[in-house]
Design an enzyme around this catalytic site. Structure first.
Site, PDB file in Angstrom:
ATOM      1  N   GLU A   1       0.807  -1.217   0.000  1.00  0.00           N
ATOM      2  CA  GLU A   1       0.000   0.000   0.000  1.00  0.00           C
ATOM      3  C   GLU A   1       0.844   1.273   0.000  1.00  0.00           C
ATOM      4  O   GLU A   1       0.399   2.325  -0.453  1.00  0.00           O
ATOM      5  CB  GLU A   1      -0.975   0.011   1.177  1.00  0.00           C
ATOM      6  CG  GLU A   1      -2.114  -1.001   1.052  1.00  0.00           C
ATOM      7  CD  GLU A   1      -1.736  -2.367   1.590  1.00  0.00           C
ATOM      8  OE1 GLU A   1      -0.547  -2.601   1.871  1.00  0.00           O
ATOM      9  OE2 GLU A   1      -2.652  -3.223   1.732  1.00  0.00           O
TER      10      GLU A   1
ATOM     11  N   PHE B   1     -11.028  -7.304  14.242  1.00  0.00           N
ATOM     12  CA  PHE B   1      -9.974  -7.786  13.348  1.00  0.00           C
ATOM     13  C   PHE B   1      -9.637  -6.715  12.301  1.00  0.00           C
ATOM     14  O   PHE B   1     -10.527  -6.164  11.671  1.00  0.00           O
ATOM     15  CB  PHE B   1     -10.399  -9.086  12.659  1.00  0.00           C
ATOM     16  CG  PHE B   1      -9.366  -9.582  11.677  1.00  0.00           C
ATOM     17  CD1 PHE B   1      -8.112  -9.986  12.129  1.00  0.00           C
ATOM     18  CD2 PHE B   1      -9.630  -9.610  10.324  1.00  0.00           C
ATOM     19  CE1 PHE B   1      -7.145 -10.419  11.228  1.00  0.00           C
ATOM     20  CE2 PHE B   1      -8.677 -10.050   9.418  1.00  0.00           C
ATOM     21  CZ  PHE B   1      -7.425 -10.455   9.873  1.00  0.00           C
ATOM     22  N   GLN B   2      -8.365  -6.441  12.142  1.00  0.00           N
ATOM     23  CA  GLN B   2      -7.849  -5.434  11.203  1.00  0.00           C
ATOM     24  C   GLN B   2      -8.442  -4.054  11.437  1.00  0.00           C
ATOM     25  O   GLN B   2      -8.608  -3.272  10.511  1.00  0.00           O
ATOM     26  CB  GLN B   2      -8.060  -5.882   9.746  1.00  0.00           C
ATOM     27  CG  GLN B   2      -7.175  -7.083   9.381  1.00  0.00           C
ATOM     28  CD  GLN B   2      -7.078  -7.317   7.892  1.00  0.00           C
ATOM     29  OE1 GLN B   2      -8.013  -7.043   7.146  1.00  0.00           O
ATOM     30  NE2 GLN B   2      -5.953  -7.856   7.451  1.00  0.00           N
TER      31      GLN B   2
ATOM     32  N   LYS C   1     -17.378  -0.536   6.674  1.00  0.00           N
ATOM     33  CA  LYS C   1     -17.889  -1.538   5.743  1.00  0.00           C
ATOM     34  C   LYS C   1     -19.401  -1.409   5.567  1.00  0.00           C
ATOM     35  O   LYS C   1     -19.927  -1.517   4.450  1.00  0.00           O
ATOM     36  CB  LYS C   1     -17.534  -2.929   6.263  1.00  0.00           C
ATOM     37  CG  LYS C   1     -17.681  -4.020   5.221  1.00  0.00           C
ATOM     38  CD  LYS C   1     -17.060  -5.322   5.695  1.00  0.00           C
ATOM     39  CE  LYS C   1     -17.148  -6.394   4.615  1.00  0.00           C
ATOM     40  NZ  LYS C   1     -16.515  -7.649   5.034  1.00  0.00           N
TER      41      LYS C   1
ATOM     42  N   MET D   1      24.444   8.381   0.848  1.00  0.00           N
ATOM     43  CA  MET D   1      24.411   9.639   1.598  1.00  0.00           C
ATOM     44  C   MET D   1      24.778   9.392   3.066  1.00  0.00           C
ATOM     45  O   MET D   1      25.412  10.233   3.702  1.00  0.00           O
ATOM     46  CB  MET D   1      23.039  10.295   1.466  1.00  0.00           C
ATOM     47  CG  MET D   1      22.996  11.733   1.940  1.00  0.00           C
ATOM     48  SD  MET D   1      24.149  12.819   1.042  1.00  0.00           S
ATOM     49  CE  MET D   1      23.090  13.491  -0.241  1.00  0.00           C
TER      50      MET D   1
END
Lengths: 603, 187
Positions: free
Chosen positions: A79, A141-142, A191, A503
């Site tokens: 993501e 959940f999640q 949802k 760097m």
């Protein structure tokens, strides 16, 4: 700056171009749609045709409805890539980029990309699913409180738990993202809000008219004072930032510079806003800007800051920054005025509009003495420049950038990652046009280049898109190579491979007694890695091979990867150590010294 | 210096977090924050007092305006304003030693709002210094104060009055107005 899009126009276009017959039935208002359908219908109405995302449980209702709408969904591999792609899309096109993720880990993976967009003022809208509203706050959940997590790194965010609020909230999110000083907006949709249904009417869902920041102020007296300062200045410098492109003020900045014969220094994100080939262009300022640019700023008696925010990488030590100069700050965000640098005149508004008001007061001016002084200060520096070194069999990154620029030209879009190669690109790839350099400036997020380039390619499919990344940053998001293959994108990838986190190694060399802790880096054979994806590639070891390899990449029908094996311990010069003043720079080593030579700008 | 901001914000979940988060991010401690309904439907009014450098006021106000849910922000600074704070103070007091408290309450123009055989509750409204004065006097008697609840400052700009009107509005109010202005000057 008012919102740029014309949603109504987009809606009609989108309606006209839908693929399946009958698909448009959903868009003819008012209709009763599910939340998932409302989501896509609103995006179509806002002019969105491409989104970057990754499905998951809490966003599946939205994915189920996607097939009914003329939107291309790009499946990412992580993501973070989705957020960077939306960002790259926005930077290349000037439109709002859209990323989609599920709840919990999907949402948290977006955060680096959101912060990147926040620090660089990039308009993106991130849409996340969340658990059903009944179980919000129960550690379901999640479940993650993503509006809480992203609060400090978004311009604004929303939690939508009712289907009937969805269209209006989404339209408001687009308005916020692209108005004023642009930035990322996150819309978290439960949802059940996706599954429920409501009446959808795009027009009715229109947000209230955009209210500009109430502290915008461009007063007659300020304009007069600015014009007076410009008229009387002996050693003026224009500092052009990202705002030049965001407000579309390229012509106005150029008119100001040419009319009053004022040299223009650019910030990293400002590159491309003023042509590199223009005789008044000084180049990039700041930590890795050329000595004459920073010297000119330190010697200036007037700085005209246009759409830039005096970032610490630009100013160095504030207490010694441009002490001889009066300062005019033209900026759309009132919170930036006097934040780092105290200014004499603040013109708080859209840069283009302010310059349109200022320009009629600016008369022609003879700036030749100052310009000659600056020219003279370039002196031997240009001779010592690495690009003028004879080919001694070594491959320097600077050579690669220089040759790339000569071949790829000023039309190509270059997307860089973060580190040494980013600075070399900024120094040696001369951008002539706006939106041709895409790079993470404020956040400095490694792993940005590859996904941002994918976004840029979708925004500008007809342009050559080059990824330039280090061996470290490339590995952070290398999984997106599969996305390139899945989407059949022609993207050229140049890895500047020096076997170090370059760097980091450079800072350790200069400031930590060459203690190269955690800087050496083992990488896969990038050409084989590309091959595993079905992407052809080539390793380049000498300067003579650079040009043919670049040509080969450009000729390839699809993506192509070049692994440039460059000098391992080369450093980016010049450099102002963090916390030092602009004139205290570490210059390129001369013939006498093997170690970086500490020189004063006067040398 | 002490800054006082008065802001109208949308009456929605999470808005206070956004305001508070801004100060957290700037590493500025909030002295007091009072929020309640306002005369504008759907909008809450808050008064926020914080300690920050003199120049910070402009940036804080500009940053508050950047919050999407913030509708209006006023930096009171040194403008003529009325500031009040409400305090509830519960003190231990028996029928035998109540009288002394009653006298104190009278002097400070406070009120007794609850009375039991072991304690009483004082309600007092006024400027901060006056409330602190009462608390100080009550503290002279160790163990007497049981609980203190203070609302934090509420501030409202004065209307456009000429000074003669201010004087005519009564000694008490004028005195407090002077105090308000003195406080502002001090900080």
């Amino acid at each position: 700056m008012a919102s740029k899009g014309n949603p109504k126009g987009h809606a009609h276009e989108a309606n006209g171009s839908a693929a399946a017959p009958g698909a448009n039935a959903h868009l003819h208002p008012p209709a009763r749609l599910t939340g998932a359908e409302i989501l896509w219908a609103t995006l179509v109405g806002e002019g969105v045709d491409t989104v970057f995302g990754y499905p998951g449980g809490a966003i599946l209702p939205a994915y189920d409805a996607l097939r009914k709408f003329p939107i291309r969904h790009v499946l990412v591999r992580h993501e973070q890539g989705a957020a960077h792609m939306a960002d790259g899309y926005a930077r290349a096109s000037g439109k709002v980029g859209v990323a989609i993720a599920t709840s919990g880990p999907g949402a948290t993976n977006l955060v680096t990309g959101i912060a990147t967009a926040m620090l660089d003022s990039i308009p993106i809208v991130c849409i996340t699913g969340n658990v059903p509203s009944k179980v919000l706050g129960t550690d379901a959940f999640q479940e993650v409180d993503i509006t809480g997590v992203t609060l400090p790194v978004t311009k604004h965010n929303f939690l939508v738990s009712k289907t009937e609020d969805l269209a209006q909230t989404l339209r408001h999110a687009f308005q916020i993202a692209r108005s004023g000083r642009p930035g990322p907006v996150l819309v978290d949709i439960t949802k059940d809000a996706q599954q429920g249904s409501a009446v959808f009417d795009f027009e009715v869902a229109k947000p209230r008219p955009y209210r500009p920041h109430p502290m915008l102020r461009v007063e007659e007296s300020g304009l007069a004072q600015a014009a007076e300062l410009i008229r009387n200045a002996k050693r003026p410098v224009i500092l052009a930032g990202h705002g030049v492109m965001e407000s579309g003020a390229m012509e106005q900045v150029r008119a100001l510079a040419e009319r009053a014969q004022i040299p223009v220094a650019l910030t990293l994100l400002g590159l491309g806003g003023f042509p590199a080939s223009h005789p008044l262009n000084l180049g990039m300022m700041g930590m890795h800007g050329e000595a004459w640019v920073n010297h000119a700023i330190q010697e200036a008696d007037l700085l005209i800051a246009c759409g830039m925010r005096f970032d610490d990488r630009v100013t160095g030590k504030l207490s010694e920054y441009a002490l001889k100069a009066r300062k005019i700050h033209i900026e759309i965000d009132p919170a930036e005025i006097n934040k780092n640098v105290k200014v004499d005149v603040a013109l708080v508004g859209d840069l283009r509009e302010v310059l349109e008001e200022l320009l009629p007061r600016i008369a022609g001016r003879d700036g030749s003495a100052w310009l000659k002084t600056i020219e003279a200060s370039k002196g031997a520096v240009a001779v010592r420049d690495i690009k003028n070194l004879p080919d001694l069999g070594h491959l320097y990154a600077a050579h690669v950038m220089h040759d790339l620029w000569r071949i790829a030209g000023s039309d190509a879009i270059v997307v860089t990652d973060v580190g040494q190669h980013q600075m070399w690109e900024a120094q040696y790839f001369h951008h002539g046009k706006p939106r041709t350099l895409i790079t993470s400036g404020g956040l400095g997020a490694m792993g940005f280049a590859l996904p941002a380039a994918i976004g840029a390619k979708f925004a500008c499919p007809d342009k050559d898109v080059w990824v330039i990344a280090g061996d470290g940053g490339f590995q952070m998001t290398a999984a997106e190579l599969s996305t390139i293959v899945q989407e059949k994108l022609k993207i050229h990838i140049a890895i500047i491979n020096n076997g170090y986190l370059g760097m980091i190694r450079q800072w350790q060399e200069f400031f930590y007694e060459r203690n190269y802790e955690a800087a050496p880096l083992v990488s896969p054979d990038f050409v084989k890695l590309a091959d595993a994806h079905g992407i052809p590639g080539r390793a380049v070891r000498t300067r003579a091979e650079v040009a043919p390899a670049v040509e080969e990449a450009r000729r390839a029908p699809g993506a192509f990867l070049l692994n440039f094996l460059v000098e391992k311990e080369e450093s980016v010069y010049p450099m102002i150590p963090a916390g030092s003043a602009l004139h205290e720079m570490i210059r390129r080593p001369g013939k006498r010294a093997k170690d970086p030579l500490e020189e004063r700008a006067e040398d | 210096m002490l800054h006082t901001f008065v802001a109208y914000v949308e009456d929605l979940p999470g808005v206070l977090t956004r305001v508070a988060s801004l100060f957290r991010r700037l590493n500025i401690n909030i002295h007091s924050l009072t929020v309640g309904r306002s005369e504008r439907p759907g909008l809450s009014r808050l008064t926020l007092v914080c300690e920050a450098s003199g120049e910070a006021g402009h940036r804080i106000r500009a940053s508050l305006f950047k919050l999407e849910n913030v509708v209006d922000v006023d930096d009171i600074a040194q403008a003529p304003a009325v500031t009040r704070e409400l305090a509830l103070i519960k003190v231990a007091a028996t029928p035998r030693n109540r009288a002394q408290i009653f006298d104190l309450v009278e002097v400070f123009r406070a009120r007794i709002v609850d009375l039991t055989s072991e304690s009483l509750m004082i309600e007092m409204t006024g400027v901060e210094s006056k409330i602190e004065g009462l608390i100080e006097v009550l503290r002279e008697d160790e163990g007497r104060i049981l609980e203190i609840c203070r609302s934090g400052k509420m501030t409202m700009r004065r209307g456009h009055h000429v000074s003669s009107v201010l004087r005519a509005m009564g000694a008490g109010d004028a005195e407090e107005a002077r105090e308000t202005q003195e406080n502002a000057v001090e900080s």
